[in-house]
Design a protein around this motif. Structure first.
Motif, PDB file in Angstrom:
ATOM      1  N   THR A   6      25.456  26.381 -49.904  1.00  0.00           N
ATOM      2  CA  THR A   6      26.864  26.095 -50.186  1.00  0.00           C
ATOM      3  C   THR A   6      27.006  24.712 -50.805  1.00  0.00           C
ATOM      4  O   THR A   6      26.288  23.776 -50.430  1.00  0.00           O
ATOM      5  CB  THR A   6      27.682  26.158 -48.891  1.00  0.00           C
ATOM      6  OG1 THR A   6      27.513  27.441 -48.308  1.00  0.00           O
ATOM      7  CG2 THR A   6      29.166  25.924 -49.155  1.00  0.00           C
ATOM      8  N   ALA A   7      27.895  24.596 -51.785  1.00  0.00           N
ATOM      9  CA  ALA A   7      28.122  23.300 -52.428  1.00  0.00           C
ATOM     10  C   ALA A   7      28.492  22.246 -51.390  1.00  0.00           C
ATOM     11  O   ALA A   7      29.241  22.524 -50.452  1.00  0.00           O
ATOM     12  CB  ALA A   7      29.232  23.417 -53.472  1.00  0.00           C
ATOM     13  N   GLY A  33      38.928  16.862 -52.200  1.00  0.00           N
ATOM     14  CA  GLY A  33      37.485  16.837 -52.031  1.00  0.00           C
ATOM     15  C   GLY A  33      36.780  17.300 -53.293  1.00  0.00           C
ATOM     16  O   GLY A  33      37.194  18.287 -53.926  1.00  0.00           O
ATOM     17  N   PHE A  34      35.705  16.612 -53.691  1.00  0.00           N
ATOM     18  CA  PHE A  34      34.933  16.954 -54.892  1.00  0.00           C
ATOM     19  C   PHE A  34      33.525  17.352 -54.455  1.00  0.00           C
ATOM     20  O   PHE A  34      32.856  16.619 -53.697  1.00  0.00           O
ATOM     21  CB  PHE A  34      34.900  15.769 -55.850  1.00  0.00           C
ATOM     22  CG  PHE A  34      36.271  15.413 -56.382  1.00  0.00           C
ATOM     23  CD1 PHE A  34      36.741  15.993 -57.552  1.00  0.00           C
ATOM     24  CD2 PHE A  34      37.092  14.529 -55.677  1.00  0.00           C
ATOM     25  CE1 PHE A  34      38.007  15.685 -58.028  1.00  0.00           C
ATOM     26  CE2 PHE A  34      38.359  14.220 -56.155  1.00  0.00           C
ATOM     27  CZ  PHE A  34      38.819  14.803 -57.329  1.00  0.00           C
ATOM     28  N   TYR A  35      33.067  18.504 -54.941  1.00  0.00           N
ATOM     29  CA  TYR A  35      31.834  19.124 -54.438  1.00  0.00           C
ATOM     30  C   TYR A  35      30.724  19.072 -55.476  1.00  0.00           C
ATOM     31  O   TYR A  35      30.945  18.811 -56.671  1.00  0.00           O
ATOM     32  CB  TYR A  35      32.118  20.562 -54.016  1.00  0.00           C
ATOM     33  CG  TYR A  35      32.967  20.623 -52.757  1.00  0.00           C
ATOM     34  CD1 TYR A  35      32.384  20.810 -51.511  1.00  0.00           C
ATOM     35  CD2 TYR A  35      34.352  20.455 -52.825  1.00  0.00           C
ATOM     36  CE1 TYR A  35      33.158  20.849 -50.357  1.00  0.00           C
ATOM     37  CE2 TYR A  35      35.145  20.493 -51.672  1.00  0.00           C
ATOM     38  CZ  TYR A  35      34.531  20.682 -50.448  1.00  0.00           C
ATOM     39  OH  TYR A  35      35.290  20.712 -49.318  1.00  0.00           O
ATOM     40  N   GLU A  42      41.929  20.720 -52.165  1.00  0.00           N
ATOM     41  CA  GLU A  42      42.703  19.812 -51.316  1.00  0.00           C
ATOM     42  C   GLU A  42      42.194  19.878 -49.875  1.00  0.00           C
ATOM     43  O   GLU A  42      41.965  20.967 -49.322  1.00  0.00           O
ATOM     44  CB  GLU A  42      44.189  20.159 -51.354  1.00  0.00           C
ATOM     45  CG  GLU A  42      45.033  19.150 -50.586  1.00  0.00           C
ATOM     46  CD  GLU A  42      46.520  19.492 -50.606  1.00  0.00           C
ATOM     47  OE1 GLU A  42      47.234  18.987 -49.722  1.00  0.00           O
ATOM     48  OE2 GLU A  42      46.937  20.251 -51.497  1.00  0.00           O
ATOM     49  N   LEU A  43      42.060  18.690 -49.256  1.00  0.00           N
ATOM     50  CA  LEU A  43      41.540  18.576 -47.891  1.00  0.00           C
ATOM     51  C   LEU A  43      42.501  17.804 -46.983  1.00  0.00           C
ATOM     52  O   LEU A  43      42.100  17.335 -45.919  1.00  0.00           O
ATOM     53  CB  LEU A  43      40.186  17.856 -47.901  1.00  0.00           C
ATOM     54  CG  LEU A  43      39.060  18.500 -48.704  1.00  0.00           C
ATOM     55  CD1 LEU A  43      37.839  17.592 -48.693  1.00  0.00           C
ATOM     56  CD2 LEU A  43      38.715  19.875 -48.138  1.00  0.00           C
ATOM     57  N   THR A  44      43.776  17.700 -47.392  1.00  0.00           N
ATOM     58  CA  THR A  44      44.723  16.824 -46.680  1.00  0.00           C
ATOM     59  C   THR A  44      44.758  17.086 -45.182  1.00  0.00           C
ATOM     60  O   THR A  44      44.799  16.149 -44.374  1.00  0.00           O
ATOM     61  CB  THR A  44      46.135  16.997 -47.272  1.00  0.00           C
ATOM     62  OG1 THR A  44      46.091  16.691 -48.668  1.00  0.00           O
ATOM     63  CG2 THR A  44      47.138  16.082 -46.572  1.00  0.00           C
ATOM     64  N   GLN A  45      44.734  18.368 -44.788  1.00  0.00           N
ATOM     65  CA  GLN A  45      44.834  18.705 -43.361  1.00  0.00           C
ATOM     66  C   GLN A  45      43.479  18.968 -42.720  1.00  0.00           C
ATOM     67  O   GLN A  45      43.408  19.452 -41.588  1.00  0.00           O
ATOM     68  CB  GLN A  45      45.764  19.909 -43.179  1.00  0.00           C
ATOM     69  CG  GLN A  45      47.177  19.638 -43.682  1.00  0.00           C
ATOM     70  CD  GLN A  45      48.183  20.639 -43.198  1.00  0.00           C
ATOM     71  OE1 GLN A  45      48.145  21.066 -42.038  1.00  0.00           O
ATOM     72  NE2 GLN A  45      49.109  21.023 -44.056  1.00  0.00           N
ATOM     73  N   GLU A  46      42.391  18.667 -43.447  1.00  0.00           N
ATOM     74  CA  GLU A  46      41.050  18.870 -42.898  1.00  0.00           C
ATOM     75  C   GLU A  46      40.323  17.562 -42.625  1.00  0.00           C
ATOM     76  O   GLU A  46      39.383  17.521 -41.826  1.00  0.00           O
ATOM     77  CB  GLU A  46      40.213  19.721 -43.865  1.00  0.00           C
ATOM     78  CG  GLU A  46      40.786  21.124 -44.083  1.00  0.00           C
ATOM     79  CD  GLU A  46      39.956  21.923 -45.071  1.00  0.00           C
ATOM     80  OE1 GLU A  46      38.710  21.739 -45.084  1.00  0.00           O
ATOM     81  OE2 GLU A  46      40.536  22.722 -45.831  1.00  0.00           O
ATOM     82  N   VAL A  47      40.741  16.495 -43.283  1.00  0.00           N
ATOM     83  CA  VAL A  47      40.090  15.202 -43.085  1.00  0.00           C
ATOM     84  C   VAL A  47      40.637  14.522 -41.833  1.00  0.00           C
ATOM     85  O   VAL A  47      41.667  14.911 -41.292  1.00  0.00           O
ATOM     86  CB  VAL A  47      40.311  14.276 -44.306  1.00  0.00           C
ATOM     87  CG1 VAL A  47      39.673  14.871 -45.552  1.00  0.00           C
ATOM     88  CG2 VAL A  47      41.805  14.024 -44.519  1.00  0.00           C
TER      89      VAL A  47
END
Length: 361
Positions: A6-7, A33-35, A42-47
């Protein structure tokens, strides 16, 4: 053999880069997030969001920052060990968001005056008295004019709208009606309770009634009464007659008939510091033994002046509890006997405590 995985997350970019907001206001941040496969999402609610100075600004799990105090902080985010860029957040002094003027509906006799008051509500939730800082306006100066300090003068019979403005913020409207001198009447206004006392931060509900020459009385609805405090910096009062103590001191609470401002009544209200409370005692009427199914209304009073025996009723501003809800259930200051046995009833107010034991048989 070729294994494809996975990236991997390579970097996190949060925006906006620089923010300046007023104390009490909020700012939403976004994380991208850049992979390794050159994709992004978008990772606003994951970070996990971080503020380097939480005394200046806090930030929620969803990236919402709130200004707590004046200063600067660094906002960043992290996920899977990858740390984002760091952005500056500057928190400035709270800004004025709204202005409330009072009274909102008043009548005066042609040629008489009425003091208006203005209170500013700020972005951090605080309020400030602005009566002498706002610019006062009357929509019809042929009916009423108003001075720089909020004193309106009735010029001619009719109605005008009173407003106030400061820093571009316009207040609510206050309707001012100027009437001619009324005929003599056979009644007066009585305000209850008389000469009451509350603590700073405490409240008191007032009631107005018409008292006729023959002794008969009529409770006045709020629609027929204009309430006013002679010292809004000491105690404010709403258009429903509920006063709140701001600082220690004294004021006059006045109720005026909307349809005849010649008719009014007033009483005094004292605001004192809670440190002046010498004694705090529950009062029981009818004994401490109840029958199953009975209910008993309790009161609690505080002695605030040893010199003249001054008392203040703290019944409805106190917190009431029962040591055994299966014996005595409390609903405010009312005790309900719901089981057999004994329970200790406790009233508390600003660190003061008083208790009584009730028995149900």
């Amino acid at each position: 053999r070729l294994t494809v995985t996975t990236a991997a997350l390579e970097s996190i970019q949060i925006t906006p880069a620089v923010v300046s907001l007023a104390k009490g206001n909020s700012q939403q941040y976004t994380a991208m997030g850049f992979y390794s496969d050159e994709t992004s999402r978008e990772l606003t609610q994951e970070v996990s969001w971080r503020s380097s100075a939480i005394a200046v600004a806090t930030i929620s799990e969803q990236g919402m920052a709130v200004g707590v105090d004046v200063g600067e902080t660094i906002i960043s985010a992290v996920k899977d060990g990858v740390i984002s860029n760091r952005v500056n957040l500057i928190v400035n002094e709270a800004v004025l968001e709204s202005i409330i003027i009072s009274p909102v509906n008043a009548s005066i006799i042609k040629g008489s005056t009425l003091q208006h008051a203005a209170t500013g509500i700020y972005s951090d939730g605080t309020s400030q008295e602005l009566t002498q800082e706002v610019s006062w306006r009357s929509s019809d100066t042929s009916i009423a004019i108003i001075s720089e300090v909020g004193v309106a003068i009735g010029v001619d019979v009719g109605s005008s709208t009173i407003t106030a403005v400061k820093d571009g913020i316009l207040s609510n409207d206050g309707r001012l009606t100027v009437i001619a001198i009324s005929e003599p009447v056979n009644y007066f206004v009585s305000v209850k309770p008389k000469h009451s006392v509350i603590f700073v931060g405490g409240e008191q509900q007032f009631e107005a009634e018409l008292v006729y020459d023959d002794g008969s009385r009529e409770i006045l609805p709020n629609s027929r009464v204009m309430w006013n405090s002679s010292a809004f910096n000491i105690a404010t009062i709403t258009n429903t007659g509920r006063a709140k103590g701001i600082v220690d001191g004294g004021t006059r609470i006045q109720a005026t008939l909307v349809d005849n401002v010649n008719v009014w009544g007033e009483t005094t209200l004292s605001v004192i510091n809670v440190q002046s409370l010498f004694a705090y005692t529950i009062n029981v009427t009818g004994g401490v033994v109840l029958n199953y199914g009975d209910r008993l209304g309790l009161t609690v009073t505080g002695l605030y002046s040893l010199s003249n025996g001054g008392f203040v009723d703290l019944t409805y501003t106190s917190i009431w509890t029962s040591s055994d809800h299966n014996v005595i259930r409390m609903e405010g200051p009312v005790a309900y006997a719901v089981g057999f046995g004994s329970a200790t009833i406790t009233a508390t107010y600003e660190g003061r405590v008083s208790s009584v034991e009730l028995t149900v048989r």
